[in-house]
Design an enzyme around this catalytic site. Structure first.
Site, PDB file in Angstrom:
ATOM      1  N   ASP A  12      17.640  14.747 -17.853  1.00 11.47           N
ATOM      2  CA  ASP A  12      17.259  13.338 -18.030  1.00 11.47           C
ATOM      3  C   ASP A  12      16.846  13.022 -19.467  1.00 11.47           C
ATOM      4  O   ASP A  12      16.029  12.129 -19.703  1.00 11.47           O
ATOM      5  CB  ASP A  12      16.130  12.950 -17.064  1.00 11.47           C
ATOM      6  CG  ASP A  12      16.473  13.259 -15.623  1.00 11.47           C
ATOM      7  OD1 ASP A  12      17.575  12.885 -15.199  1.00 11.47           O
ATOM      8  OD2 ASP A  12      15.648  13.886 -14.928  1.00 11.47           O
ATOM      9  N   HIS A  40      24.418  10.657 -15.454  1.00  8.74           N
ATOM     10  CA  HIS A  40      24.448  10.253 -16.859  1.00  8.74           C
ATOM     11  C   HIS A  40      24.724   8.753 -16.941  1.00  8.74           C
ATOM     12  O   HIS A  40      25.821   8.298 -16.652  1.00  8.74           O
ATOM     13  CB  HIS A  40      25.509  11.044 -17.622  1.00  8.74           C
ATOM     14  CG  HIS A  40      25.200  12.502 -17.717  1.00  8.74           C
ATOM     15  ND1 HIS A  40      26.066  13.429 -18.262  1.00  8.74           N
ATOM     16  CD2 HIS A  40      24.105  13.208 -17.341  1.00  8.74           C
ATOM     17  CE1 HIS A  40      25.510  14.635 -18.209  1.00  8.74           C
ATOM     18  NE2 HIS A  40      24.330  14.515 -17.656  1.00  8.74           N
TER      19      HIS A  40
END
Length: 399
Positions: A12, A40
């Site tokens: 992340d 993503h």
């Protein structure tokens, strides 16, 4: 040119945006590990794309995408992603998929969830996407590859179904759905030697998933993913001894983690909630709130060492705009001793953070922010070459 973009934390970090930004300078972006547990998110001026399996190619440039043999592929998910990409971008992605990629089956997803439930307090906190079980079956040597759809798919499906019924009492439907999904992606599948040819003959950007600290071998085991998401996973993930020139490590100006496991600099209650709210720290795959905390220098040093990072890219520094002071962990206290470097992530269970506080900033042009960057470079001994200053793909500044 062969380069890799990877995360230096627990995932992340904003790799999707960074990969997309740089992808325009390459012929192909290659996913070499992981599965649909990745999330993503890429924001353009007028639309957003979330990649789970599709490599993070720039939608406004003609960049090719390769899914290599190291990925475990949820073929029903990739069908949905391709359809979503076409609806948002207006064209079919230039996608190539290795025929040696293993397939995530319905049995894997169900087993993943059951395994988490029986672990109770020892649960890892997986996404329950079947990634670990798919890799396990690959090692057990009864996994299903894309190539098997053209040879003996029904026979292998029946064998795997029999094993799951006998070993785990798991019975699921899925044969017809997999066949339909396969027919939709068949046009993109290539023999693996042709994938190698593409990698050899073109400028390639390798895209990692998760982060170094979630790597199966050198991450915070057992609270890790089922794949080698470190840069060392490239060789196995593409089945070829490729030489990489640039190792671009991505990190957030603070730290987050999804799921269980040690997190020495975790911020709790109002402090943690403030970071979560300002940073919109909720998983792109599961929607789960991320655990939030402060940048951890000893842990960063470890991640840089094991990954071979040659340059660093900082993201989400803008989330800290307006903070009065910024804590950064510079050392640990372990067994009443101060340490600035860790020998093993096993030590994290006993680590207590020692903080140094930095004056907050209003923007990336503030002197206090530049002082912060200079401090990090001196501590980490690697140059920070770019910083991300917003969520959109072009909101990035070269230092």
């Amino acid at each position: 040119m062969k380069s890799v973009i990877f995360g230096l934390q627990w995932g992340d970090e904003g790799k999707g945006k960074i990969t997309t930004y740089f992808s325009k300078d390459y012929d192909y972006v290659v996913r070499y590990s992981g599965g649909s547990n990745a999330g993503h998110t890429v924001m353009y001026e007028d639309f957003k794309v979330v990649h789970h399996l599709l490599p993070s190619i720039h939608a406004k440039y003609e960049v090719g995408a390769i899914i290599s043999n190291g990925v475990v592929l949820d073929i029903e998910q990739i069908v949905l992603e391709i359809e979503d990409y076409i609806s948002r971008v207006g064209r079919i992605p230039n996608l190539c998929i290795s025929n040696l990629a293993h397939v995530v089956l319905p049995q894997h997803k169900l087993f993943d969830g059951l395994l988490e439930s029986v672990k109770e307090n020892n649960a890892i906190g997986t996404t329950k996407k079947g990634i670990g079980p798919a890799y396990a079956d690959k090692v057990h040597r009864f996994g299903l590859r894309l190539a098997d759809f053209e040879v003996d798919f029904k026979e292998k499906w029946n064998f795997i179904s029999h094993l799951y019924k006998k070993l785990y009492r798991i019975e699921v439907e899925g044969y017809d759905g997999l066949l339909k999904a396969y027919e939709k992606i068949k046009r993109y599948i290539l023999p693996h030697v042709e994938i190698i040819d593409l990698i050899e003959q073109n400028n390639v950007l390798f895209e990692s998933t998760q982060g170094v600290l979630l790597d199966l071998d050198i991450g915070t085991y057992p609270y890790v993913t089922g794949a080698n998401c470190n840069t060392t996973g490239i060789q196995n993930g593409v089945g070829y001894p490729v030489k990489v020139e640039k190792y671009m490590g991505v990190f957030k100006a603070y730290l987050t983690r999804v799921g269980n496991g040690p997190f020495p600099t975790e911020a709790f209650e109002e402090e943690g909630e403030n970071l979560r709210r300002k940073g919109n720290e909720f998983g792109a795959t599961t929607g789960r709130p991320r655990r939030c905390g402060w940048l951890d220098i000893p842990l960063m040093k470890y991640a840089i060492k094991v990954s071979g990072a040659t340059e660093l890219i900082m993201t989400k520094s803008d989330i800290l705009n307006g903070f009065d002071k910024i804590p950064v962990c510079v050392e640990y206290e372990i067994n009443e001793e101060r340490v600035s470097d860790i020998k093993s992530v096993v030590e994290l269970e006993k680590a207590k953070p020692v903080y140094e506080y930095f004056k907050g900033w209003e923007s990336h042009n503030s002197q206090s922010f530049l002082d912060f960057v200079n401090f990090l470079e001196k501590q980490l001994k690697v140059k920070i070459t770019y910083i991300s200053i917003g969520p959109k793909v072009d909101q990035i500044v070269k230092l």
